[in-house]
Design a protein around this motif. Structure first.
Motif, PDB file in Angstrom:
ATOM      1  N   GLU A  23       0.715  -1.083   0.242  1.00 49.16           N
ATOM      2  CA  GLU A  23      -0.379  -0.232  -0.183  1.00 49.16           C
ATOM      3  C   GLU A  23       0.719   0.947  -0.336  1.00 49.16           C
ATOM      4  OE1 GLU A  23      -3.716   1.900   2.469  1.00 49.16           O
ATOM      5  OE2 GLU A  23      -2.189   1.019   3.545  1.00 49.16           O
ATOM      6  N   ARG A  24       1.531   1.453   0.890  1.00 46.87           N
ATOM      7  CA  ARG A  24       3.159   2.241   1.227  1.00 46.87           C
ATOM      8  C   ARG A  24       3.638   2.290  -0.393  1.00 46.87           C
ATOM      9  NH1 ARG A  24       6.705   1.629   4.635  1.00 46.87           N
ATOM     10  NH2 ARG A  24       7.114   4.266   5.032  1.00 46.87           N
ATOM     11  N   GLU A  25       3.673   1.007  -0.781  1.00 45.60           N
ATOM     12  CA  GLU A  25       4.270   2.277  -2.204  1.00 45.60           C
ATOM     13  C   GLU A  25       3.864   2.134  -3.302  1.00 45.60           C
ATOM     14  OE1 GLU A  25       7.872   2.158  -5.486  1.00 45.60           O
ATOM     15  OE2 GLU A  25       7.538   1.830  -3.161  1.00 45.60           O
ATOM     16  N   MET A  56      -2.530   9.895   4.662  1.00 44.38           N
ATOM     17  CA  MET A  56      -2.406   8.445   4.122  1.00 44.38           C
ATOM     18  C   MET A  56      -1.099   8.060   3.724  1.00 44.38           C
ATOM     19  SD  MET A  56      -4.194   6.683   5.067  1.00 44.38           S
ATOM     20  CE  MET A  56      -4.397   5.188   4.332  1.00 44.38           C
ATOM     21  N   ALA A  57      -0.513   9.691   2.417  1.00 46.38           N
ATOM     22  CA  ALA A  57       0.986   9.434   1.859  1.00 46.38           C
ATOM     23  C   ALA A  57       1.411  10.686   1.600  1.00 46.38           C
ATOM     24  CB  ALA A  57       0.926   8.779   0.439  1.00 46.38           C
ATOM     25  N   ILE A  58       2.145  11.284   1.959  1.00 50.78           N
ATOM     26  CA  ILE A  58       3.160  12.792   1.322  1.00 50.78           C
ATOM     27  C   ILE A  58       4.266  12.836   0.890  1.00 50.78           C
ATOM     28  CG2 ILE A  58       2.358  13.687   4.201  1.00 50.78           C
ATOM     29  CD1 ILE A  58       4.775  13.600   4.434  1.00 50.78           C
ATOM     30  N   ASP A  59       4.079  13.989  -0.074  1.00 52.59           N
ATOM     31  CA  ASP A  59       5.478  14.196  -0.892  1.00 52.59           C
ATOM     32  C   ASP A  59       5.949  15.666  -0.908  1.00 52.59           C
ATOM     33  OD1 ASP A  59       7.827  13.964  -2.578  1.00 52.59           O
ATOM     34  OD2 ASP A  59       6.654  13.124  -4.071  1.00 52.59           O
ATOM     35  N   THR A 163      -6.568   4.055  -7.730  1.00 51.12           N
ATOM     36  CA  THR A 163      -5.200   3.295  -6.784  1.00 51.12           C
ATOM     37  C   THR A 163      -5.249   3.188  -6.022  1.00 51.12           C
ATOM     38  OG1 THR A 163      -4.369   4.604  -9.016  1.00 51.12           O
ATOM     39  CG2 THR A 163      -2.413   3.793  -6.520  1.00 51.12           C
ATOM     40  N   VAL A 164      -6.284   4.073  -5.164  1.00 49.81           N
ATOM     41  CA  VAL A 164      -6.702   3.836  -4.065  1.00 49.81           C
ATOM     42  C   VAL A 164      -7.611   2.525  -3.548  1.00 49.81           C
ATOM     43  CG1 VAL A 164      -7.922   4.826  -1.831  1.00 49.81           C
ATOM     44  CG2 VAL A 164      -6.346   6.551  -2.760  1.00 49.81           C
ATOM     45  N   SER A 197       4.517   3.859  11.620  1.00 48.96           N
ATOM     46  CA  SER A 197       5.046   2.826  10.135  1.00 48.96           C
ATOM     47  C   SER A 197       5.884   2.240  10.056  1.00 48.96           C
ATOM     48  CB  SER A 197       4.445   3.321   9.042  1.00 48.96           C
ATOM     49  OG  SER A 197       5.376   4.554   8.713  1.00 48.96           O
ATOM     50  N   SER A 198       7.020   2.266  11.260  1.00 51.52           N
ATOM     51  CA  SER A 198       8.462   1.357  11.667  1.00 51.52           C
ATOM     52  C   SER A 198       8.104   0.234  10.827  1.00 51.52           C
ATOM     53  CB  SER A 198       8.836   1.966  12.860  1.00 51.52           C
ATOM     54  OG  SER A 198       8.310   1.246  13.428  1.00 51.52           O
ATOM     55  N   PRO A 199       9.018  -0.826  10.706  1.00 47.03           N
ATOM     56  CA  PRO A 199       9.183  -2.152  10.595  1.00 47.03           C
ATOM     57  C   PRO A 199       8.631  -2.746  12.005  1.00 47.03           C
ATOM     58  CG  PRO A 199      10.802  -1.802   9.332  1.00 47.03           C
ATOM     59  CD  PRO A 199      10.546  -0.615  10.927  1.00 47.03           C
ATOM     60  N   ALA A 200       9.293  -2.414  13.051  1.00 49.76           N
ATOM     61  CA  ALA A 200       8.867  -2.957  14.342  1.00 49.76           C
ATOM     62  C   ALA A 200       6.899  -2.506  15.116  1.00 49.76           C
ATOM     63  CB  ALA A 200       9.444  -2.522  14.956  1.00 49.76           C
TER      64      ALA A 200
END
Length: 527
Positions: A23-25, A56-59, A163-164, A197-200
């Motif tokens: 989802e992130r990618e 949900m996502a930023i740039d 896409t969403v 949203s870290s791996p842990a």
């Protein structure tokens, strides 16, 4: 902009619809394509959740933006975009405050130059209902003045919605693959939920979704301040019991003579003061979830009485011979090492194994480096909303300091740090400007607002193990030696601070209540 340029920008997105992407990618590629199409300094995708908008996502925006939650009632630009139902642009001289003022990540700009001067956005529709917003912002006035930009954004919104929808469908399929078919409504999600949203944290979220679909007992472990209660709430919210009550009880705050009554209830006359019959926490949580916080503080007799209800659901109210059956899921939490407590004889092994059916460990904040700024953004927006400020941001040096800190108190320490820093910055700004109107603009937090002592921001080096030959042979066994050392440390700290529990707790870096319980276990009387 030529037709070939547009096709080159959107063609990869169309191809991505058939690809197996996270989802992130998938959302990252969506925003990257939008910035290739339109000359924006920052773009963002926000999901509508009740009265809130969740990035949900930023740039092109500061990393802490991902942790912020925007209440529609406090951000009229977002509210107008949702009401319009189509792409719209705000004039550069619009009097409406911009939610992203001071948050555009643009190097070389001063704080006063970081105000957004041109912005536009559109609603994303899924199934005929508004899903969220797509926003574009620029620091230069008139960047989106060309009418073609607005038309292009409206056309792009259809591809963005597809896409969403694909990202959400992939997420739903992954939940089904993990065995969880239960979804929760927005209202069932706690307002202050798990952030990061870290791996842990991603692994923890997967484990929560997996165990939530079952009725297994869950034992949540982790250091003080990591958010164990939020994990319990997330398990309940994602379970089939979400529509039923979740009842919480702090085991450490209960006197021994009231624990049985609180958990199982009592009948009239069961003890002095029992004037009426009363149900206990287990019965109040019928068909729902019972959360036993700080479960390691329960005495051995109470543990023995809990075993039966954990095994069969049968209980008796205090003073009654009649049995009640309850259908309750038990979630317990502790910052203690319960296996060590069993070895020390302070916890029954059978009680421990009844609780520890599915363990969940909440990672400390120092193991979640990429989450620190996101969490900081969440607390910044909370303070901005509570104090009715125009905007709150972090200097680059302050961001670096937060990333370098060791966080002995974990997320709770970060929350309190941000709240104190905001008040310090407000006091400094009001004192320098001499007028309260400065609160309506951007308030920037620097390192000095976060910590009074510069050395406090330096990352604490990992302790080096002493040389083996420097350790004397213990006269006592290991556990007794450790207990003796704990007693000496606590006694010395209390003596240095003239018997002040609060000061000693700060020095030893534990909660005051935990220190007092530790002292009781070590048979320490305050000097």
């Amino acid at each position: 902009m030529t037709t070939s340029h547009i096709l080159n920008a959107v063609s990869p997105l169309i191809a991505d619809l058939a690809q197996d992407l996270s989802e992130r990618e998938r959302l990252r590629r969506l925003l990257a394509a939008l910035r290739n199409l339109l000359p924006a300094d920052a773009v963002a995708l926000l999901k509508l959740e009740g009265e809130w908008l969740h990035p949900m996502a930023i740039d092109g925006l500061m990393p802490d933006t991902l942790g912020r939650r925007f209440r529609l009632a406090e951000h009229p630009r977002f509210a107008q975009l949702l009401a319009a139902g189509q792409a719209m642009r705000f004039e550069p001289d619009s009097p409406l405050p911009d939610p992203y003022d001071g948050l555009v990540a643009h190097k070389g700009q001063t704080i006063t130059e970081l105000h957004v001067h041109d912005c536009m956005g559109c609603v994303l529709q899924l199934g005929g209902m508004p899903w969220g917003l797509l926003t574009l912002d620029a620091l230069e006035p008139g960047r989106f003045a060309d009418p073609a930009a607005l038309a292009m954004l409206q056309a792009f919104s259809n591809l963005a919605a597809a896409t969403v929808a694909t990202a959400e469908r992939v997420h739903q399929l992954s939940q089904l693959a993990r065995g969880s078919s239960h979804t929760t409504s927005t209202a069932a999600v706690p307002e202050r939920g798990l952030q990061g949203s870290s791996p842990a944290m991603r692994q923890l979220q997967k484990d929560i979704a997996l165990v939530a679909a079952s009725d297994l007992s869950v034992l949540i472990t982790g250091e003080t301040g990591t958010g164990k209660e939020l994990v319990a709430q997330a398990v309940h919210a994602q379970s089939a019991r979400a529509g039923k009550p979740m009842v919480s009880i702090n085991c450490a705050a209960l006197p021994d003579n009231l624990v049985e009554s609180e958990l199982f209830g009592h009948v009239r006359g069961a003890f002095t003061g029992a004037l009426t019959e009363r149900s206990g926490k287990f019965e109040q949580a019928q068909q729902g979830t019972l959360f036993l916080d700080e479960v390691g503080e329960l005495s051995l007799p109470v543990q023995a009485k809990l075993l039966r209800v954990l095994q069969s659901g049968q209980l008796q109210r205090l003073g009654s011979d009649r049995e009640h059956h309850v259908d309750v899921r038990v979630i317990a939490a502790t910052n203690r090492d319960l296996a060590a407590e069993v070895s020390a004889g302070r916890m029954r092994a059978d009680f421990y194994h009844r609780l520890n059916v599915y363990p969940l460990n909440v990672p400390p904040l120092r193991e979640r480096d990429s989450d620190v700024l996101q969490l900081a953004g969440y607390f910044l927006e909370e303070n901005r909303s509570r104090l009715k400020l125009g905007g709150l941001r972090l200097e680059a040096a302050a961001q670096a300091a937060l990333l370098n800190h060791r966080w002995a108190g974990n997320v709770r320490e970060l929350e309190h740090l941000i709240s104190r820093a905001v008040l310090k910055a407000l006091s400094r700004n009001d004192g320098s400007s001499g007028r309260a109107s400065s609160r309506l603009r951007i308030v920037t937090l620097g390192v000095a607002d976060l910590w009074d002592q510069p050395e406090a921001i330096v990352a604490t080096p990992a302790p080096q193990p002493p040389a083996t030959q420097s350790l004397p042979a213990p006269e006592l066994g290991l556990r007794d030696a450790v207990t003796t050392y704990e007693r000496e440390l606590v006694n010395a700290s209390l003596a240095r601070h003239h018997g002040s529990w609060a000061a000693a707790a700060r020095e030893l870096q534990i909660d005051r209540a935990n220190l007092q319980r530790l002292a009781k276990r070590l048979d320490i009387v305050k000097p």
